[in-house]
Scaffold this active site. Structure first.
Site, PDB file in Angstrom:
ATOM      1  N   HIS A  14       0.824  -1.209   0.000  1.00  0.00           N
ATOM      2  CA  HIS A  14       0.000   0.000   0.000  1.00  0.00           C
ATOM      3  C   HIS A  14       0.865   1.271   0.000  1.00  0.00           C
ATOM      4  O   HIS A  14       0.369   2.345   0.305  1.00  0.00           O
ATOM      5  CB  HIS A  14      -0.905   0.027   1.235  1.00  0.00           C
ATOM      6  N   HIS A  30      -6.742  -4.685  -1.248  1.00  0.00           N
ATOM      7  CA  HIS A  30      -5.982  -5.940  -1.187  1.00  0.00           C
ATOM      8  C   HIS A  30      -6.264  -6.829  -2.376  1.00  0.00           C
ATOM      9  O   HIS A  30      -6.156  -8.049  -2.281  1.00  0.00           O
ATOM     10  CB  HIS A  30      -6.317  -6.703   0.099  1.00  0.00           C
TER      11      HIS A  30
END
Ligand SMILES: Nc1ncnc2c1ncn2[C@@H]1O[C@H](COP(=O)(O)OP(=O)(O)O)[C@@H](O)[C@H]1O
Ligand SMILES: Nc1ncnc2c1ncn2[C@@H]1O[C@H](COP(=O)(O)OP(=O)(O)O)[C@@H](O)[C@H]1O
Ligand SMILES: [Mg+2]
Ligand SMILES: [Mg+2]
Ligand SMILES: [Mg+2]
Ligand SMILES: [Mg+2]
Lengths: 330, 209, 330, 209
Positions: free
Chosen positions: C56, C218
């Site tokens: 991320h 995700h």
């Protein structure tokens, strides 16, 4: 075709509207396609103007601000801007001390900026020009349009911008830009092709087990294809090519640059290998910048730019900069 | 070939705009093989602006028509092709002077001046795999526009095996071989439109412009 | 599989080595996977610790520095870190004023951070926790693991970080973090799936004429698939979903976030549409941030996060921050 | 089922590690359909660490073996499955006490305590489409390890039509139906390894651990 756009024709105008909304300290002329410092012209300061095809963001619009560019002229995607933009930008930012055009070496950019410089000259604006031609992937300059301008542009814009901010006159700012351009070398690798709005699909096909070595920043195919390599192998290859072209005798700035779609996670990992490779070959890295700075839309891949610096250039690198894409100090 | 007035040149450029519009995707595809996949959209944007400019402001001499078109291309295309095509038309227009009509021979000579300006500006020569490879043989074949059209097409075809020495395709080195140069392809369209305009003028075919 | 990596197993460690090389002001413990301010512990200052799966970036390691986090704990790709990391981070940065854990609401993150907090408690470190659960795509919280934490995390880390830097005590820093978490809402759209190193291919298949609406960060598929939409349509849809969930009564911070592979050019164009959509619905945007901040590897797509702010939160937003990923003021 | 010593538990975990290693790609694929594509690599990392920890430090009671394994999973797996599997083994190990040998009934009761701890920690229940759907029926079938293995497999299969209410798959809502839960699949591997270890012990089959 799946892009976050309204239509291929409006991509650049839409982006400029969005920049204007996000950055109140920029004066964005959407119609005429000029992004300038809101406080331009800064009187007594040499002004820096750059520009080029869109699709390389944050280059150039994201580098407009104190300590770097005074204005940027964004062209259509991967298409150099037109002379009218350069004239308008120069008129807008000239604070009486003259304007430096920083031009990436592509036929289109050179021709359009030259025409823009002629127009500015007719309006009695003093213009100098520095060409960035740092891409060592282009060999045989005699039989080509010469080396492309890529990642080195960031160094030229930052260091010359810092000199201008310090109050250096046009000749000196130009000389510094030229020194930085001369001292910069880049090499890029693609792990996938970008998708341009005009084409609506990838600009080249790359089998899933191959890499393009020596790519530019416009979705052009590279000079060679090879079977996939590890991050360490790509770093060794890249550093070897760079040092074969120019072995620095002093410390360097290193830009470990993402082409757009390569995750920062991977880019940092690649940086570890680049630093290892440089250290192993005796090159001292004074400063490192890792991130997506000179991109090629959603191309996957990376490039490395090295720029040899002396104390003065290092000081200019560390000087404050306050732009959308690069910001530190004050 | 009859004497040509401003209307003829407007028709030529309108036909060229239509051809570019029709073939934009093909030009972009050619550019994607050896360049950056924008040649079709570049020229479409430019020629759309040219027809708009000619509509807005109707210059009344051949030279003025071409100069306006050239200026418009410079101001709207960008890239390598913008200054080059812009210079081609501006320079040709200038060479035509300000007469109300020009002959086929005058056009040929003016176009030769235009093409030479392109060669000077871009530093290119025949065989470099550029628009020049279509333009140079076309000029040589004028004032016969049909022959010029065939020569331009042949010149474009002949770029396929060449290795590029100018423009973006030159970066590919050996890998530029085997693809037609997009600028040569668009130059063939431009000369093709000239022939269409001439044919329409002769009454053989009515151009749609 | 074509990634810029050495091996799937070494991706995180390689990235940490590369971060250490690029950012001398960070203390990167590659072995134990903690990224901390080099000057930690800052005595007299509440410390902020966050973390989560890698992939991320720049979240969270890129947000470590003065004005934001004191330490970050990176897990494997898309896998929350382990309690040992949180304990080590807390011990490293606790300056005696206690530690705030900022946790994105995923089962794994919650369980591991809670275990970490227990371990810290055993070492007499005072720990509070704020959960970020801003993703409005997760409806029906009763029948799910609750809302996911996504873009709002950036606002929580920035604003609570600024409060801590100002010297606010743990209770107050925690309360501010909670207020920001409560006031933040996000929604994301995927234009393509990410490729994880472990899987070596895209985590879901998306036909080229469809979008995933309501995705997380995700590579999870979203809650709905739709035929491709324009940037303006996506903006309208997103803003409608966000405002239906929480209609702000005051000005907002807006994060127009790229998921990783969407070009900045497109993201700025999308921002123009988001601002138009918000303005049209009577929402005042006080500050806007456009860029790749909370990413999902090389996922193509975007998310929008809104956070309602009062004068105090706005002041904390404008306060200086100096991290790899977010930097302004001083 | 004969009484089980520390060696038996080490064999169990070694067999489990081998099964996880063999099936890691399948577990990750299952997780990619309804989650984030990491379950296989998570557990492989964890069980590799477990075998290393058991090699380095050979605990001499069943309870100590499981507690070390559980602690190792917590410290190396991360994600949802790390704390949950870690708690399962730690809690089961604690419940086994510090005797040198345990009976099948004692293992069943301890494992039940472990599974209950998992349910408490994760707030899950039967039918939520989690590892519990494989673990709960398995515990009920013990001490018959073959029956437990079948029950776990059946429980995992039975998660396919369910809509997930816990973990990452719950975000998919209706779209989580039609896929096996990755954690239920890995739990079936764990119980399968227990049966393999028991079979090896009985001399019927020699486990490869
Ligand atoms: N130096 C040059 N001389 C003549 N023609 C050139 C030169 N450089 C490029 N061209 C022509 O321009 C064409 C490319 O135009 P275009 O794609 O619009 O611009 P760009 O290369 O900047 O993307 C080439 O196919 C070639 O015919
Ligand atoms: N609350 C819960 N209770 C029980 N099991 C759970 C819970 N949440 C998740 N799980 C299990 O964990 C598995 C996912 O593990 P893993 O993929 O390793 O972690 P993550 O979901 O964090 O990526 C799910 O398939 C499910 O069986
Ligand atoms: Mg171009
Ligand atoms: Mg081109
Ligand atoms: Mg995970
Ligand atoms: Mg998972």
């Amino acid at each position: 075709m799946r892009m976050l756009i309204n239509a291929p024709e409006t991509v650049v105008a839409d982006a400029l509207r969005g920049m204007a909304e996000a950055h109140p300290d920029l004066a964005v002329d959407v119609e005429n396609r000029v992004v300038a410092r809101r406080d331009a012209p800064v009187s007594g300061k040499v002004a820096l103007v750059s520009g080029g095809g869109s699709g390389h963001e944050p280059l150039h619009g994201g580098f407009v601000g104190p300590g770097m560019l005074d204005a940027a002229c964004p062209g259509e995607v991967f298409t150099s801007p037109v002379p009218d933009q350069m004239l308008r930008a120069a008129s807008l930012v000239d604070g009486g001390e003259g304007v430096l055009f920083i031009v990436k070496n592509y036929t289109g950019d050179v021709l359009n900026f030259d025409m823009g410089a002629e127009l500015a000259d007719e309006e009695d604006i003093r213009v100098t020009r520095v060409l960035v031609e740092d891409d060592v992937a282009v060999t045989d300059s005699l039989y080509t349009a010469g080396r492309r301008g890529t990642g080195g542009t960031l160094f030229v814009e930052k260091l010359a911008g810092a000199a201008a901010e310090e109050g250096a006159p046009l000749e000196r700012v130009t000389a510094i830009a030229q020194r930085v351009a001369d001292a910069s070398r880049s090499f890029g690798v693609a792990l996938g092709a970008p998708t341009t709005p005009a084409k609506g699909g990838p600009t080249f096909d790359l089998p899933s087990d191959e890499l393009e070595l020596g790519i530019g920043i416009h979705g052009e195919p590279g000079r060679e294809r090879r079977a996939v390599m590890t991050s360490a192998e790509i770093a060794d290859y890249t550093v070897d090519v760079l040092l074969a072209d120019r072995m620095p005798s002093g410390p360097v700035l290193a830009l470990v640059n993402g082409m757009g779609a390569t995750p920062l996670l991977e880019l940092y990992g690649f940086n570890a290998e680049v630093q290892r490779a440089l250290r192993g070959r005796g090159v001292e890295v004074a400063r490192t910048l890792v991130g997506n700075y000179v991109t090629s839309l959603d191309m996957a891949g990376c490039s490395v730019t090295l720029c040899e610096v002396d104390d003065e250039l290092l000081r200019l690198w560390d000087a404050p900069v306050s732009t959308a894409g690069l910001r530190w100090g004050r | 070939m009859a004497a040509m007035d401003a209307g003829f040149f407007r028709r030529w450029l309108t036909l060229a705009a239509a051809a570019v519009d029709r073939d934009a995707a093909r030009l972009t595809d050619l550019d994607s093989a050896v360049g950056d996949a924008d040649h079709g959209s570049n020229l479409r944007r430019g020629f759309t602006a040219v027809t708009a400019a000619l509509d807005a402001d109707s210059p009344d001499t051949p030279g003025a028509v071409l100069q306006l078109a050239g200026r418009t291309l410079v101001s709207t295309v960008g890239g390598a092709s913008g200054p080059l095509y812009g210079t081609l038309l501006r320079r040709t227009g200038k060479a035509l002077g300000d007469g109300a009509e020009v002959s086929g021979e005058e056009l040929r000579d003016a176009l030769r001046a235009g093409v030479e300006a392109v060669a000077r500006l871009g530093g290119g020569a025949a065989g470099d795999k550029t628009m020049l490879d279509a333009l140079l043989p076309a000029v040589d074949a004028l004032p016969d526009t049909a022959a010029a059209r065939a020569a331009a097409l042949g010149g474009a075809e002949a770029t396929v095996p060449l290795q590029a020495r100018k423009g973006r395709a030159s970066y590919l080195g050996e890998r530029s071989k085997g693809h037609m140069d997009p600028g040569a392809a668009s130059s063939a369209l431009l000369i093709g439109a000239l022939d269409e305009a001439a044919a329409g003028q002769d009454g053989t075919v009515e151009g749609d412009g």
